[in-house]
Design a protein around this motif. Structure first.
Motif, short mmCIF file in Angstrom:
data_model
loop_
_atom_site.label_atom_id
_atom_site.label_comp_id
_atom_site.label_asym_id
_atom_site.label_seq_id
_atom_site.Cartn_x
_atom_site.Cartn_y
_atom_site.Cartn_z
N MET A 185 0.83 -1.19 0.00
CA MET A 185 0.00 0.00 0.00
C MET A 185 0.88 1.25 0.00
SD MET A 185 -3.12 -0.66 -0.32
CE MET A 185 -4.40 -1.89 -0.08
N ILE A 186 1.43 1.59 -1.15
CA ILE A 186 2.22 2.80 -1.27
C ILE A 186 1.67 3.64 -2.41
CG2 ILE A 186 4.31 1.72 -0.35
CD1 ILE A 186 5.33 1.48 -3.22
N SER A 187 1.99 4.90 -2.39
CA SER A 187 1.54 5.80 -3.45
C SER A 187 2.54 5.78 -4.60
CB SER A 187 1.39 7.22 -2.91
OG SER A 187 2.65 7.73 -2.51
N GLN A 188 2.14 6.41 -5.70
CA GLN A 188 3.01 6.46 -6.87
C GLN A 188 4.29 7.23 -6.57
OE1 GLN A 188 2.10 8.53 -10.90
NE2 GLN A 188 0.93 6.63 -10.90
N SER A 189 4.16 8.32 -5.84
CA SER A 189 5.35 9.12 -5.52
C SER A 189 6.28 8.35 -4.58
CB SER A 189 4.93 10.44 -4.87
OG SER A 189 4.18 10.20 -3.69
N GLU A 190 5.72 7.58 -3.63
CA GLU A 190 6.55 6.77 -2.74
C GLU A 190 7.29 5.69 -3.51
OE1 GLU A 190 4.02 7.01 1.45
OE2 GLU A 190 3.51 5.50 -0.06
N LEU A 191 6.62 5.11 -4.48
CA LEU A 191 7.27 4.08 -5.30
C LEU A 191 8.46 4.66 -6.05
CD1 LEU A 191 7.16 1.19 -6.64
CD2 LEU A 191 5.85 2.28 -8.45
N LEU A 192 8.26 5.79 -6.70
CA LEU A 192 9.35 6.40 -7.46
C LEU A 192 10.47 6.87 -6.54
CD1 LEU A 192 7.27 8.42 -10.07
CD2 LEU A 192 8.49 6.27 -10.42
N ASN A 193 10.10 7.26 -5.33
CA ASN A 193 11.11 7.71 -4.37
C ASN A 193 12.04 6.54 -3.96
OD1 ASN A 193 12.32 9.70 -2.61
ND2 ASN A 193 11.31 8.63 -0.92
N ILE A 194 11.47 5.32 -3.89
CA ILE A 194 12.30 4.15 -3.57
C ILE A 194 13.40 3.97 -4.61
CG2 ILE A 194 12.27 1.62 -3.43
CD1 ILE A 194 9.50 1.83 -2.22
N PHE A 195 13.07 4.28 -5.87
CA PHE A 195 14.03 4.13 -6.95
C PHE A 195 14.83 5.41 -7.19
CE2 PHE A 195 11.05 0.76 -7.57
CZ PHE A 195 11.79 -0.28 -8.11
N GLY A 196 14.60 6.42 -6.35
CA GLY A 196 15.33 7.67 -6.51
C GLY A 196 15.03 8.36 -7.82
N MET A 197 13.78 8.24 -8.29
CA MET A 197 13.43 8.78 -9.60
C MET A 197 12.37 9.85 -9.47
SD MET A 197 13.26 5.24 -11.77
CE MET A 197 13.26 6.06 -13.34
N LEU A 198 12.46 10.85 -10.35
CA LEU A 198 11.40 11.81 -10.51
C LEU A 198 10.42 11.27 -11.55
CD1 LEU A 198 13.64 14.98 -10.67
CD2 LEU A 198 12.38 14.16 -8.68
N LEU A 199 9.28 11.95 -11.73
CA LEU A 199 8.30 11.49 -12.72
C LEU A 199 8.88 11.50 -14.13
CD1 LEU A 199 5.01 13.12 -11.43
CD2 LEU A 199 5.68 10.73 -11.32
N THR A 200 9.88 12.35 -14.36
CA THR A 200 10.49 12.41 -15.69
C THR A 200 11.67 11.49 -15.82
OG1 THR A 200 11.80 14.29 -14.93
CG2 THR A 200 9.75 14.78 -16.07
N GLY A 201 11.97 10.70 -14.75
CA GLY A 201 13.11 9.80 -14.77
C GLY A 201 14.35 10.47 -14.21
N GLY A 202 15.36 9.69 -13.92
CA GLY A 202 16.61 10.23 -13.41
C GLY A 202 16.70 10.08 -11.91
N VAL A 203 17.90 10.35 -11.38
CA VAL A 203 18.15 10.20 -9.96
C VAL A 203 17.80 11.47 -9.23
CG1 VAL A 203 19.90 9.65 -8.22
CG2 VAL A 203 20.00 8.59 -10.48
N LYS A 204 17.11 11.32 -8.11
CA LYS A 204 16.76 12.46 -7.29
C LYS A 204 18.00 12.99 -6.60
CE LYS A 204 12.18 12.99 -5.34
NZ LYS A 204 11.28 12.55 -4.27
N LYS A 205 18.20 14.28 -6.66
CA LYS A 205 19.33 14.87 -5.96
C LYS A 205 19.04 14.92 -4.48
CE LYS A 205 20.94 17.71 -9.81
NZ LYS A 205 21.25 19.08 -10.28
N SER A 206 19.99 14.44 -3.69
CA SER A 206 19.77 14.40 -2.25
C SER A 206 20.30 15.67 -1.61
CB SER A 206 20.49 13.19 -1.65
OG SER A 206 21.87 13.26 -1.94
N LYS A 207 19.68 16.05 -0.51
CA LYS A 207 20.12 17.21 0.24
C LYS A 207 21.36 16.83 1.05
CE LYS A 207 15.47 19.09 0.63
NZ LYS A 207 14.41 19.52 1.58
N PRO A 208 22.23 17.80 1.35
CA PRO A 208 23.41 17.50 2.17
C PRO A 208 23.01 17.04 3.54
CG PRO A 208 23.15 19.88 1.86
CD PRO A 208 22.19 19.22 0.93
N ALA A 209 23.80 16.12 4.09
CA ALA A 209 23.46 15.55 5.39
C ALA A 209 23.58 16.61 6.48
CB ALA A 209 24.40 14.39 5.70
N VAL A 210 22.65 16.57 7.42
CA VAL A 210 22.64 17.48 8.56
C VAL A 210 22.76 16.64 9.81
CG1 VAL A 210 21.36 19.24 9.81
CG2 VAL A 210 21.20 19.13 7.31
N PRO A 211 23.71 16.95 10.70
CA PRO A 211 23.86 16.15 11.92
C PRO A 211 22.57 16.13 12.73
CG PRO A 211 25.72 17.63 11.65
CD PRO A 211 24.71 18.02 10.61
#
Length: 822
Positions: A525-551
């Motif tokens: 039971m996941i949404s479409q955006s959650e599914l694509l987030n698992i693969f690090g993809m946007l709706l247009t494809g490609g890897v999602k850029k991650s934000k810099p780590a914050v302690p």
């Protein structure tokens, strides 16, 4: 004794007074005319003789009636009464008689009338309000057709799909033309005119009176039955049922039900039984509608199976009444010798449904109610290890022949062994109730069985809107009607056979229900955006850029890390040419689970040590560790994105197909969407699952094609990993209900397999081997590639499974969550 003449019949005084007033109304009536009650709505005066309030519920009901029964605007029975000065109306704009041969004149006011003229109305304000809403809906509907027509005209004729053009010319265009004629009337309505100079207050109040007499209104279920019988008498079927546009009332639901082939077939079965089912108090209309139209949610996903099961059991009952002659006086020895001949005759015999009289059905129903339905053993139906079931079935099997033979000269012969109970004639309204209850206990089993045939059911809501199969059981049937291992003419028979398996092997289905409740099935039971987030993809494809780590501090850090690890789990080593980092990240499902457990323990241990001040990380060490974890997570997501990108390329390069013509739900078909033959085998998880998808995904066109195929790629990998996580374990135990049903389906479907010709070398003489063609049956192919050993289990311990099911239902579980929530 005095004899007096008999008194003449006499009406009640109230009725006589009403008749007198009705005669006076005829005398003061000027005639009829048409009047645009919407255009001149501000000229109508309501409430002078009947101060009614506009009730929203009444307006809605009346508007729904307009939608369903159409607007009968020129019927004298529905005319709006106007009590007006005779000198206000232009002469010749009304008529005293109405006929179909001559048009009704349009009401006009004299040219010399005052500018603020008013027409007092003695009723009709709810009709005017409902007509306004109805007309607005019709204009909206017409505008949708006009927009669609303009869009078709703007397209290049060479690019217009023939099926779409044919659908417009034969269906939508006719509806558009009809709508244009309907809305042309606008607010025209029939009005009846009365001369106010000849009407006193009492007579005016009589004209404006409310309806007080009781009129019997059919219940929604009666309306469904009546509509079905009318269409049946006209020679129509479910394909001719037209929906009511922009309507949500019971009348619209009735037509929506009758458009379903399985509902139509079940009602057809009921219709052949006279009054046996029609007035049985086994359900209300809304319950019936919810049951038959349930989709992916709620507690009714299994009841579409019920409609088909009724048809199968009715057919079994019909086969018991045929034209095969049996000599009662023949000796037992001679009868035994002819037994084989009798079975052959029964196999080819034509059933005679009319031989099943209402008395026979009532006798079967009475036996079932007294012997089975009201006994405690009904909960163990078909369980051969249950003494309770054996007892009540033996009693039922002995009483049914006696009751049937009481109805006439009927020879009844049937095997009454309790292990073959499914072959005994069942089907009555009491059986319908029991089936309804029992199917509720195996909803998860039906869901899982559907997944065996169509592996994408869990992710239906994640799919693009172009794929909407309806429900798990409906999608399972669609998958069977497209299965390439079976003759196209036999696929409907295969469906009936699989439906009967649930009845014949109910103990195994109940045992499987307990298995599913105990299994650790991944959450889908996941949404479409959650599914694509698992693969690090946007709706247009490609890897999602991650934000810099914050302690971060404390346990929130550990919980977030554990959640990310769980989301990024994957199994298999599918991507070709992957780097060492990617290969190290891609682990088997079992290893991933163990890794998650170890990570959780590590964090828990770390938290305990922090709490006990045994070891405290410095801010620099904490930040460095988080950066390392972030890099590892990004590498893992990158590997998933690479695999999904590979899958997308395969799908995108597949042969494109034109939009296939629409098929009736019962019609067998062949899936045309296929992966290119030059695609590398086993390139990504779930590559084989796409062969069994009931969605024609290869029809996609730009600009939606890229987005939809990207989503399909992720779904395929996601489903393949989920299946590998639990199903092999579910089917591994050959003594379980799941393995029993799995192997039984393979066995029961054998007779419908396609045979291919084998040209293997065979020994035809002592000297040489020659190629001699032989027919070899094609074995059943499961989409997931899993097979089970032949199971011979017939006895199951159902107490534990029943307890789990009851506990699950008590705790509020529903089939909507299915096994995914466990």
């Amino acid at each position: 004794m005095d004899q007096t003449a008999a008194k003449a019949p006499k009406l009640e005084e109230t009725i006589e007074q009403l008749n007198v007033k009705n005669e006076k109304i005829k005398q003061v009536m000027l005639g009829y005319a048409t009047f645009d009650v919407l255009k001149f709505q501000d000229r109508l005066q309501f409430g002078k003789w009947n101060p009614r309030l506009l009730i929203k519920a009444q307006i809605t009901s009346l508007m729904e009636s307009f939608q369903v029964n159409t607007v009968d605007r020129f019927n004298p029975a529905h005319a709006i009464p106007l009590i007006v000065p005779k000198n206000l109306i232009k002469h010749g704009t009304y008529t005293t008689e109405i006929s179909n041969k001559s048009p009704i004149p349009v009401l006009q006011v004299r040219d010399d009338a005052l500018t603020n003229w008013i027409l007092p109305a003695a009723g009709g304000q709810h009709r005017v309000a409902a007509l306004e809403i109805w007309l607005e809906k019709k204009h909206t509907q017409l505008n949708e057709y006009i927009v669609k027509e303009h869009a078709l005209r703007k397209q290049d004729p060479a690019n217009i799909d023939e099926a779409e053009l044919k659908q417009w010319n034969e269906g939508a265009k006719k509806e558009k033309d009809a709508l244009e004629g309907v809305v042309e009337y606008e607010g025209a309505w029939l009005v009846s005119l009365f001369d106010d100079s000849m009407i006193n207050e009492s007579l005016a109040l009589h004209i404006a009176r409310n309806e007080t007499k009781h009129i019997y209104m059919e219940s929604p279920m009666e309306g469904l039955i009546q509509l079905f019988k009318i269409m049946k008498a006209q020679g129509s079927d479910y394909q001719q049922v037209k929906l009511v546009p922009q309507s949500k009332g019971n009348a619209s639901r009735q037509r929506e039900l009758l458009r379903q082939d399985y509902v139509w077939d079940m009602l057809s079965q009921f219709n052949t039984t006279g009054m046996h089912y029609w007035h049985a108090n086994f359900m209300l209309f809304m319950e019936f509608y919810t049951m038959m139209m349930a989709s992916y949610g709620g507690s009714y996903i299994c009841y579409k199976i019920l409609a088909y099961l009724v048809g199968c059991l009715e057919h079994k009952l019909h086969m018991c009444f045929n034209s095969v002659e049996v000599d009662e006086k023949e000796k037992a020895e001679a009868a035994q010798e002819k037994l084989e001949q009798l079975f052959d005759a029964l196999h080819d015999a034509m059933p005679i449904p009319k031989a099943i009289s209402n008395g026979i059905r009532e006798a079967i129903d009475e036996c079932f109610s007294s012997c089975i339905a009201n006994m405690s053993g009904i909960h163990k139906i078909g369980n051969q290890s249950s003494a309770d079931w054996a007892t009540i079935f033996a009693q039922y099997a002995s009483e049914v022949p006696q009751k049937i033979q009481e109805q006439g000269k009927i020879v009844f012969a049937c095997d009454t062994r309790h292990e073959d109970y499914a072959g005994f004639p069942f089907m009555s309204r009491s059986v319908f109730k029991i089936l309804k209850k029992h199917l509720t206990c195996i909803q998860l089993t039906i869901y899982e069985m559907s997944l065996w045939w169509s592996p994408y059911i869990y992710t239906t809501k994640i799919h693009p809107k172009e794929w909407n199969p309806g429900s798990p059981s409906a999608n399972m049937r669609q998958a069977m009607l497209a299965h390439p291992d079976y003759h196209i003419d036999c696929r409907n028979l295969l469906w009936d056979k699989i439906v009967l398996v649930l009845f014949e092997s109910y103990p195994a289905a109940l045992n499987m229900e307990g298995q599913i409740l105990s299994s650790n099935i991944p959450d889908h039971m996941i949404s479409q955006s959650e599914l694509l987030n698992i693969f690090g993809m946007l709706l247009t494809g490609g890897v999602k850029k991650s934000k810099p780590a914050v302690p971060r501090k404390g346990k929130a850090k550990a919980k977030t890390k554990t959640k990310d690890d769980n989301d990024d789990d994957d199994d298999g080593d599918y991507i070709k040419g992957e780097t060492n980092v990617e290969r190290d990240v891609d682990v088997d499902a079992g290893d991933a689970d163990n890794a998650d457990d170890d990570d959780g323990k590590a964090f828990e241990s770390s938290s305990n040590e922090d709490d006990c001040d045994v070891k405290v990380e410095s801010r620099e060490e904490q930040f460095a560790r988080q950066e390392q974890e972030k890099m590892e997570a990004e590498e893992h997501v990158k590997s998933l994105d690479i695999e999904a990108s590979q899958a997308f390329k395969v799908l995108n390069n597949s042969p494109k197909i034109s939009i296939p013509p629409a098929l009736a739900p019962y019609q067998a078909w062949t899936c045309k969407s296929k992966i290119s033959s030059d695609a590398v085998h086993n390139l990504f998880h779930g590559q084989e699952l796409l062969r069994w998808h009931t969605w024609e995904w290869a029809t996609q066109v730009r600009p939606l094609r890229t987005c939809n195929l990207c989503i399909l790629s992720c779904i395929t990998i996601f489903e393949a990993c989920a299946i590998a996580a639990y199903r092999p374990t579910l089917l591994a135990d050959v003594t379980s209900g799941a393995a029993t049903l799995h192997s039984k389906i393979e066995h029961e479907s054998t007779i419908y397999h396609i045979n291919h010709v084998s040209t293997e070398l065979q020994q035809t003489s002592l000297l040489e081997k020659r190629k001699h063609p032989t027919k070899v049956a094609v074995s059943h192919t499961w989409p997931d590639g899993l097979a089970t050993d032949q199971s011979t289990m017939k006895v199951f311990n159902l107490d534990a499974a029943t307890h789990k099911t009851q506990l699950y239902n008590t705790e509020g579980g529903t089939a909507g969550s299915t096994a995914m929530c466990h």
